[in-house]
Design a protein around this motif. Structure first.
Motif: not given
Length: 435
Positions: A298-323
Motif C-alpha cells: 500500500x502506498x499512501x500518496x498524501x502530498x503533491x508531486x510524488x512518485x511511487x513505483x511497484x514492480x512484482x514478478x512471480x514464477x510458480x510451479x508444482x502446487x505453489x500459490x502466489x498472492x
C-alpha cells in the motif's frame, strides 16, 4: 492449546524476562487488542487467499534457548561474498558480536533488546516506536506485546553509511517449534544514507514462526534502501510488516526477493509526508512444491508531486500459490502524483495458482496513475525461436524466465547483492526446469 491461548498464557512470564519495563503498559494494551482481534482467517478480506491455520494450530516455544553451535563455515555459506560489508548476526534472538563485523561509525546501532533496557533511549522510543505501525492489525499488536529481538539504527544528519549492512536472523539448536517476534527501527535523518539487507534462516528440522515488524523513517533529502532476501527452509513461516514514512525530497526502496519458506506473508506500507518523494517497491518470487507467498502493498500518496513505483514478478510451479494485492491511495491534495504498479506472473504447472488484485483509489484529478497484472505461461513462439537456434528446451525456458524476472532487480546498486540474486534466480530456474 491454540497459539492464541499460548500467547495469552505466556505473556506475564515474558514480561518478567525484561530488565526495563517502560513499555509494559503498551504491551498489555497491545495484547488485549490482539486478544480482541484474534488471528485473521480466510473470512477476512485481507487474508481471503491466505490460510494461516497451518501456522496457528502448532505449539511453539516462546523462550528460545540461547546456546548454539553455528560455525563460521555455515555463516560463510549465507554471505553474499560481501568483503566490504558490515554484517550483524542474531542467533536465537541474541546479538553475537563474535560472529558479526561491525564498523559502523557516526551512527547509533543497538540491539533492540539493549535499547529497550536503556532508559537513555526512552525519549527516542516515545517519539518513533509504534507511531507508524498499524494499530488495528493482529500481528502488529502481537509483535508490540512480545517484541524483544531485532535492532535499532539511527543515522544522523548528513552521515553516509558507506558499507551495506547485512542483518542475519538465525535460529538453531531448538528442540521445539519456536516463535520469534523481531522488531526493527531505522531512522535516517536529513541528508543521510544507508542500505540494509535482511535475511532469516532456520537450521533446525523443527518449525520457526517469525512475526516481524519494521518501521523506517526517512527524512528530507535522505535515502534508505532495504533489501529482503527470503530463502529460508521448508520449516519456516514468516509474517512481515514493514512501514516506511518519508519526508520531502527523500527516496526509499524496499526490494523483496522470495525463494524459500513454507508460508510467507509480506505487508508493505509507504506513507508520504512531503513533496517530491520517491518510493520504489520491487519483488521477485520463485517458488514450488506447496509453498505460499503473499505480497500486500500500500502506498499512501498524501502530498503533491510524488512518485511511487511497484514492480512484482512471480514464477510458480508444482502446487505453489502466489498472492498479490497492491493498493495505491491518492489523497485529494496529492496533485501531480505519478504512481506505477505492475504484477506479472508465470505459471509453470497446472497445479500452481496466483490470485492478483492491483487497486487504485484516486481522489485527485491531476495525476498519472497506472496499474496492471498478467498471468500466463511461457510464450511458445519465443521458445520455438530459441530452440530453432540450437538452444535446448530446458535452457530456452530458463533464458525466458530469467529475462522475465530480470527487470525487477534493475535498481539494486549493491553489486554483490545483485550477483547473489542472479545466482539464486539461476539456481531456482535450473531446479524448475528439472521437473
Amino acid at each position: 492449546m491454540s497459539l492464541k491461548e499460548q500467547i495469552l498464557t505466556n505473556h506475564t512470564e515474558f514480561l518478567d524476562t525484561l530488565r526495563h519495563r517502560f513499555l509494559d503498559e503498551n504491551r498489555i494494551e497491545a495484547l488485549a487488542k490482539f486478544a480482541e482481534l484474534g488471528f485473521p482467517t480466510k473470512k477476512d478480506e485481507e487474508y481471503k487467499y491466505t490460510n494461516l491455520k497451518e501456522i496457528t494450530e502448532k505449539d511453539y516455544n516462546f523462550f528460545p534457548k540461547e546456546s548454539h553451535n553455528i560455525t563460521k563455515e555455515q555463516l560463510d555459506e549465507l554471505h553474499l561474498g560481501e568483503e566490504n560489508f558490515d554484517w550483524i548476526v542474531f542467533v536465537n534472538g541474541k546479538l553475537h558480536k563474535e560472529l558479526s563485523n561491525i564498523s559502523i561509525e557516526n551512527a547509533e546501532f543497538l540491539s533492540f533488546n539493549y535499547a529497550l533496557n536503556d532508559e537513555n533511549h526512552k525519549e527516542v522510543f516515545d517519539k518513533y516506536f509504534n507511531t507508524i505501525a498499524a494499530k488495528d492489525l493482529a500481528f502488529t499488536n502481537l509483535n508490540q506485546a512480545y517484541c524483544k529481538y531485532g535492532f535499532f539504527l539511527k543515522v544522523p544528519k548528513n552521515v553516509i553509511i558507506e558499507k551495506p549492512i547485512h542483518i542475519f536472523y538465525l535460529s538453531q539448536n531448538q528442540e521445539e517449534n519456536t516463535f520469534y517476534n523481531t522488531r526493527n527501527l531505522l531512522i535516517v535523518e536529513e541528508g543521510a544514507k544507508v542500505e540494509i539487507i535482511e535475511s532469516h534462516h532456520n537450521f533446525d528440522s523443527s518449525f520457526v514462526f517469525t512475526n516481524s515488524v519494521t518501521e523506517i523513517f526517512t527524512y528530507q533529502n535522505a535515502k534508505a534502501d532495504w533489501h529482503k532476501i527470503q530463502n529460508d527452509s521448508d520449516t519456516s513461516y514468516l509474517v512481515d510488516h514493514t512501514f516506511a514514512k518519508q519526508e520531502r525530497d527523500s527516496l526509499t526502496t524496499v526490494n523483496t526477493f522470495t525463494f524459500g519458506g513454507k508460508i510467507i506473508r509480506n505487508n508493505l506500507d509507504f506513507i508520504h509526508n512531503g513533496e517530491n518523494i520517491n518510493s520504489f517497491m520491487n519483488g521477485i518470487t520463485i517458488i514450488g512444491k506447496d509453498q505460499l507467498v503473499d505480497h500486500h502493498t500500500a502506498v499512501h500518496h498524501n502530498t503533491p508531486n510524488c512518485q511511487s513505483y511497484q514492480n512484482y514478478k512471480g514464477i510458480f510451479k508444482d502446487k505453489s500459490h502466489g498472492v498479490f494485492n497492491g493498493k495505491v491511495f491518492v489523497n485529494k491534495i496529492a496533485q501531480k502524483t505519478n504512481a506505477y504498479q505492475q504484477n506479472n506472473n508465470v505459471l509453470l504447472s497446472e497445479g500452481a495458482t496466483i490470485d492478483t488484485k492491483p487497486q487504485l483509489e484516486i481522489f485527485a484529478d491531476d495525476v498519472k496513475c497506472s496499474h496492471g497484472c498478467t498471468v500466463g505461461q511461457l510464450n511458445e513462439d519465443a521458445l520455438f525461436y530459441l530452440r530453432a537456434r540450437g538452444i535446448s528446451k530446458k535452457e530456452a525456458q530458463a533464458l525466458l524466465l530469467y529475462a522475465f524476472a530480470n527487470d525487477a532487480m534493475q535498481n539494486i546498486d549493491i553489486e554483490p547483492l545483485k550477483v547473489k540474486i542472479e545466482q539464486l534466480l539461476a539456481e531456482k530456474l535450473e531446479v524448475t526446469m528439472e521437473f
